[in-house]
Structures are given as C-alpha cells and as structure tokens.
Motif scaffolding. Structure first.
Motif, PDB file in Angstrom:
ATOM      1  N   SER A 180       0.834  -1.209   0.000  1.00  0.00           N
ATOM      2  CA  SER A 180       0.000   0.000   0.000  1.00  0.00           C
ATOM      3  C   SER A 180       0.867   1.256   0.000  1.00  0.00           C
ATOM      4  O   SER A 180       0.565   2.241  -0.689  1.00  0.00           O
ATOM      5  N   GLN A 182       3.880   1.514  -1.218  1.00  0.00           N
ATOM      6  CA  GLN A 182       4.466   1.644  -2.557  1.00  0.00           C
ATOM      7  C   GLN A 182       3.460   2.244  -3.541  1.00  0.00           C
ATOM      8  O   GLN A 182       3.806   3.116  -4.352  1.00  0.00           O
ATOM      9  N   MET A 183       2.221   1.795  -3.467  1.00  0.00           N
ATOM     10  CA  MET A 183       1.196   2.318  -4.375  1.00  0.00           C
ATOM     11  C   MET A 183       0.924   3.797  -4.095  1.00  0.00           C
ATOM     12  O   MET A 183       0.712   4.592  -5.014  1.00  0.00           O
ATOM     13  N   LYS A 186       3.791   6.042  -5.445  1.00  0.00           N
ATOM     14  CA  LYS A 186       4.082   5.898  -6.871  1.00  0.00           C
ATOM     15  C   LYS A 186       3.895   7.202  -7.655  1.00  0.00           C
ATOM     16  O   LYS A 186       4.788   7.613  -8.407  1.00  0.00           O
ATOM     17  N   GLY A 288       6.209  -4.801  -4.393  1.00  0.00           N
ATOM     18  CA  GLY A 288       6.368  -3.870  -5.502  1.00  0.00           C
ATOM     19  C   GLY A 288       7.719  -3.191  -5.546  1.00  0.00           C
ATOM     20  O   GLY A 288       7.825  -2.044  -5.998  1.00  0.00           O
ATOM     21  N   GLU A 360       2.512  -7.220 -10.964  1.00  0.00           N
ATOM     22  CA  GLU A 360       1.046  -7.288 -10.919  1.00  0.00           C
ATOM     23  C   GLU A 360       0.561  -8.652 -11.414  1.00  0.00           C
ATOM     24  O   GLU A 360      -0.391  -9.227 -10.872  1.00  0.00           O
TER      25      GLU A 360
END
Length: 387
Positions: A180, A182-183, A186, A288, A360
């Motif tokens: 989370s 990392q997202m 981003k 990720g 992914e």
C-alpha cells in the motif's frame, strides 16, 4: 467429534508459522483443538505442541552444513519417527526441511501404513532431482502447494495428488502495508527525490559472510553513479551483530533496521533492492520493489550446481514464467554489475515499468480468494475424511 491427533514436523521459522496457522484453522473447522506431537518452534508451541527438540537444529542450508551435521540429523530422524509412531496420530503433516521430514515420513509410513501423511510446502522437484515427485507417492498422500506453478509440474512428474492452497505472504499484514505504501508513493516519485536501495545479504550467517562484502562495494559504486541514493539494511536478530561488524569497513553509509515492523516499512519506502536468493525475492515482488537475486555457492554446492534442472532459481520468475528479475550466481556477483543494474531499476526507466507490470501479474496468479491456512485446513480434513 473426537479431537484429532496430529503429528507435525516444521524445521524452519516459516514452517512453524504455517503449521500454527494450519492447526488453528483445523481447530476452527473441526470444532476441536487437535492434540499435537512432533517438532516445531514458538508458534506451534503456542498451539499446544511440546517439541521433541529445538527445531533450529534443522535450520541448515547448503550441502556442506548438511554433511557436517549428518550424524546428529540421523539421530533426530530416529527420535522424531519413534515418538510419532508411539503416538499413533491420525495424520502426519510434514512442513519444509525435506531432508529431515521426508525421512521421518518414510519411517512412519512403514510402521503405520493407515496414518495419512500430508506434505505442506512441496519440495522443489521443479528445481532439482525431479524424480523425487514420483518417489513421494510411496509415503505422501497429499501435497499442499504454496506456488501456482507446482500443480502442473508435479502432475507431469507423476507425483502425489496436490492442491494449490495459496501463499501466506498474500495475507501478511506487514507486506500488505508495504505494498500500500508503494502504491501511495508511486505518483509522487520524481527525478529529484532521494532514492532508497535495500541491501538484503541473507538471513543466515553463511549467506551474510559471502554477500555482505560484495553488497558493500556495490553500494559504494552505486553511490558514485547516483549520489542521492541512500542505503537501508533490514537485519534479522540472529545476524544483526555480524552485519554491524561487517559494515564498519564500508566506504558508504548504511542504516540498519531491525524487527518486522521496520523491515516492512523499509520495503514500503524502497526504490530498489539487492537481495540474497530466497523467499525474500517473492516478498519484494509482492511489495512492488524492483530487485535482483544474488547467490554465492558453498564449495560442495558449486560442484553439484549442474544437477539443478530449472531454468531459474527465483520464485518471481517461476510464477510469471518469464524473466522478471535478473539473477547472479557465484562469480557473476560483481559489485559494478549490481550497482548499474540497481540504478536502472531504481530510476524511471522502461525496464522498471516492465518489472512493476510483471509484479502485478505475479500477484494475480497467486490469488486464491481465501486465506491459505483456511484452504489448507479444508484440504487436510477432506483427505482425512477419505474425499
């Protein structure tokens, strides 16, 4: 319903966790807490296991270490098998440490042919000695697989019935938080922002001894290429002192963090990682974090390297069925190469974008829809019911 009597053999901390999760789920689904006998660590102890001996005796890596401890391992195999046979359990669940646990299973099958034997975590028959798959049918009734590529491979090799139950990492809260993070970061990445490189030289002293000096030199080279990069090294408790001594001679600063919470926070903040080959590669992929795999062979493993049959030793590559992360072995583990690869993966290149896209794909292939322990327990109870 009468409580089940389960024998469990777990020889690694990860197997101890898997076993404890499975026991808890079996208790929930059967309505009774099972009686336990066997070998495990703190997690299984908390579920009622009185381990026959300290399970860390089984935590060995490399052919050299196995040979050095062989006499004691033979004694422990006999001790575990005798205790399990005397207990006459409904089921024996063997988890990881196949050099030990499968030898115990063969003895139990010979003495108690009616006792069901389930193997949680399939041996790496896809990596070397594929003939083990067919040989397992003589003493293993069912395999609980944690990787999605294993059902097809084991069936092709003539192995026992197998169910892919999913991987515990997919429900790990720390890894979920790292992913989370990392997202969330981003969109905010920019060419001017400082970058973070994780250094992960391994969880065993032998790995750290071989890889830490190379990683230190690679960090020095990478800092010369990209002066804004910073280095973080998550260290396990049992190698922390060794790592702190090692980095005293480095020419570049490196922040050491300890504990699970700090590790996952570092994963959430990292742009790239240099890592020892192992499960950590899958952790990084699911979080990720682009990375590379490094492994330096011990002397005997170097001689036997040609026995490896798989095209890759990296789990993310196996799951994606293509090269996602680069792998470096033995003399290929060169500081200058690692530094340049890390810089390419850390910065906004097409290479980095392709790797993140493949991550992914890996996540989607590993998804089973329910916690791994829940499906594993359901499968165990189904096998015991004769289904």
């Amino acid at each position: 319903m009468t409580a089940l009597k389960l024998a469990v053999i777990a020889g690694e901390p990860s197997g101890d966790i898997l076993g404890a999760d499975l026991v808890r789920q079996i208790a929930i689904q059967s309505g009774e807490r099972p009686e336990l006998v066997g070998v495990g660590g703190e997690q299984l102890t908390a579920e009622g296991l009185n381990s026959l001996f300290d399970f860390t005796e089984l935590s060995i890596i490399g052919f050299s270490e196995v040979l050095a401890r062989l006499p004691r391992l033979v004694m422990r195999i006999r001790q575990a098998a005798d205790a399990i046979i005397a207990a006459r359990p409904d089921c024996l669940i063997i988890i990881d440490s196949p050099d030990f646990s499968h030898r115990v299973a063969r003895k139990v099958r010979k003495a108690l042919p009616a006792t069901r034997i389930i193997n949680y975590v399939c041996p790496t028959v896809w990596a070397w000695k594929p003939e083990r798959a067919a040989a397992m049918t003589a003493y293993v009734d069912h395999v609980l697989s944690i990787f999605p590529f294993e059902p097809e491979i084991v069936a092709r090799l003539g192995g026992p019935p197998l169910t892919y139950v999913g991987h515990r990492l997919m429900e790990d809260p720390g890894l979920a938080a790292a992913f989370s993070a990392q997202m969330a970061r981003k969109p905010a990445r920019s060419a001017q922002a400082p970058l973070t490189c994780l250094l992960l030289p391994g969880s065993r002293q032998s790995e750290v001894r071989r890889l830490a000096p190379v990683f230190g030199e690679a960090a020095r080279v990478l800092a010369g290429i990209n002066p804004q990069i910073r280095f973080v090294l998550p260290a396990g408790a049992h190698v922390e002192r060794q790592i702190r001594d090692e980095i005293l001679g480095w020419d570049v600063g490196c922040r050491i963090v300890t504990g699970e919470a700090a590790k996952w926070q570092a994963f959430g903040e990292a742009d790239v990682a240099m890592a020892a080959s192992g499960t950590v590669l899958l952790e990084l992929a699911l979080a990720g974090v682009p990375h590379m795999s490094c492994y330096k062979l011990d002397p005997i493993a170097r001689v036997l390297f040609n026995m490896i049959t798989t095209w890759t030793g990296a789990l993310p590559n196996m799951i994606a069925d293509r090269v996602v992360i680069p792998e470096y072995y033995d003399k290929q583990v060169r500081p200058e190469r690692l530094a340049r690869q890390a810089n390419q993966l850390a910065t906004d290149t097409l290479h980095r974008a392709a790797v993140l896209s493949d991550f992914e794909l890996i996540r989607s292939r590993m998804e089973v829809g329910v916690p791994a322990s829940e499906l594993a327990a359901r499968t165990v109870l189904s096998v015991l019911a004769g289904n």
